[in-house]
Design an enzyme around this catalytic site. Sequence first.
Site, PDB file in Angstrom:
ATOM      1  N   ASP A  13      82.098  43.668  99.683  1.00  0.00           N
ATOM      2  CA  ASP A  13      80.960  44.574  99.463  1.00  0.00           C
ATOM      3  C   ASP A  13      81.382  45.960  98.997  1.00  0.00           C
ATOM      4  OD1 ASP A  13      79.299  42.501 100.310  1.00  0.00           O
ATOM      5  OD2 ASP A  13      79.434  43.123 102.402  1.00  0.00           O
ATOM      6  N   GLN A 224      84.538  38.692  97.744  1.00  0.00           N
ATOM      7  CA  GLN A 224      85.081  39.103  99.050  1.00  0.00           C
ATOM      8  C   GLN A 224      86.108  40.239  98.842  1.00  0.00           C
ATOM      9  OE1 GLN A 224      84.982  35.283  98.644  1.00  0.00           O
ATOM     10  NE2 GLN A 224      82.888  35.718  99.175  1.00  0.00           N
TER      11      GLN A 224
END
Length: 432
Positions: A13, A224
């Site tokens: 993120d 990821q």
Amino acid sequence: MATRVLIGGQWGDEGKGKIVDVLTEKAEWIARFQGGNNAGHTVKVGDRKYVLHLIPSGILREGKTCILGNGCVIDPAGFLTELAEVHAGGIDTEGRLWISDRAQLALPYHKAMDGARESRHQEAGVKIGTTKRGIGPAYVDKMQRTGLRAGDVLVAGFAEKLRKNVQDHNQLLKIHGVDELDEEAVLEEVLAATERMKPMIVDTTVMLNRAVANGESVLFEGAQGTMLDIDHGSYPFVTSSNTTSGGAASGTGVPPNRIEDVIGVVKAYTTRVGEGPFPTELFDAQGDEIAKVGDEFGATTGRARRCGWFDAVVARYAVMVNGVNWWAITKLDVLDGFETLKICVAYDVNGERIEHLPGQIETFAACTPVYEEMPGWKCPTTQARTWEDLPENCRKYIQRLEELTGAPAGFVSVGPKRDETIITPSAPADIR
Ligand code: GDP
Ligand code: IMO
Ligand code: MG
């Protein structure tokens, strides 16, 4: 543009989707090389917001070709739902979205197993907090060589193999004390979905290598982040693939000596979703402030992200294991209101100072951050478009991150939109 890998330097993120979207302007091919629809890449184009899970963020730019490489795990139904959303957003994907015939399929029984294992882990107190997309179990089947690949759909015998796998997994689900799946319903769903995927399943290894040989530019889009890498991350609180730059080669079939540049994406602070140690995590009003201003909620599961200060030990480690040439530092604007900022420069483990990332999770869990403090800049940065536009204290903060991590910042992101990006002189000449 050359061949470049973009990876997350933290726990995911980091804003990879946005940075890929910016870089795609100058790339011809965008390839995902690992993971599945556990990812959630939010990209804002004008007033429109797109959330991509499996499809590369490059799809949002017309004329660019996107690949799901052999290292990915593809949930057929999830893929089609996402494709429909992309189409509803006015994006035409015809002839520019391809799935590797060697990619693994993540199937309904993998999701069921993911849920079952997480419940068992929870009872044992070692829950990972997965996205429940069946990622781990799909990679388990790949590694034990019982997984079904996208290419299996193209040859005879797929339905029989699928039936056998459903039956085998139903046995496993029974052991876990979970309801078995309806064999016929799974077959019907998967066969219908894979039938629709058929025209997109090709040999992407040849496709991509041909493009590289022709001098076309390829951007490898990581999902990821480094700390979620199955080998290099905070094991066992990781995902089940190689999220680091090496995964781009094994996950697409483009050899390592054809990859020219590695971009690391990091937030100007740190977040993490799911369980596991997180040394700089904040449990106070400052953590709440980051979460609120940064709108830190997961795009895939909607879970609140845990927030904390920038961890230079983690980022330095990411530089080492990925070979990061330069950073894209995102979400600087989220720190605009802070009086002072902290940066973790080392860890303290039982009174000993360490500057590297420990390999054992027990040691990592015992690490407390050694902080350095810097003054904030206390003014908005979202309108900044050049390095000089940034307030002096903000530039100093970025320079300190560069010093501590050993890589320069080529991009500084000050908002979610394409143009809210500062390209610094440290960025390679071809993208400046
Ligand atoms: P990814 O998984 O690495 O692609 O990142 P996510 O999309 O899950 O999370 C990043 C979030 O931050 C998204 O909602 C982006 O729109 C947003 N974002 C990206 N860059 C910036 C930035 O510089 N400032 C702000 N305020 N938001 C950003
Ligand atoms: P993007 O690409 C943040 C986390 C999960 C969990 C662990 C294992 O958007 O950065 P999994 O479902 O993969 O078996 O879950 O990894 N995780 C992510 N965290 N961003 C992601 O993707 C993630 N994908 C998985 O929360 O802790
Ligand atoms: Mg995300």
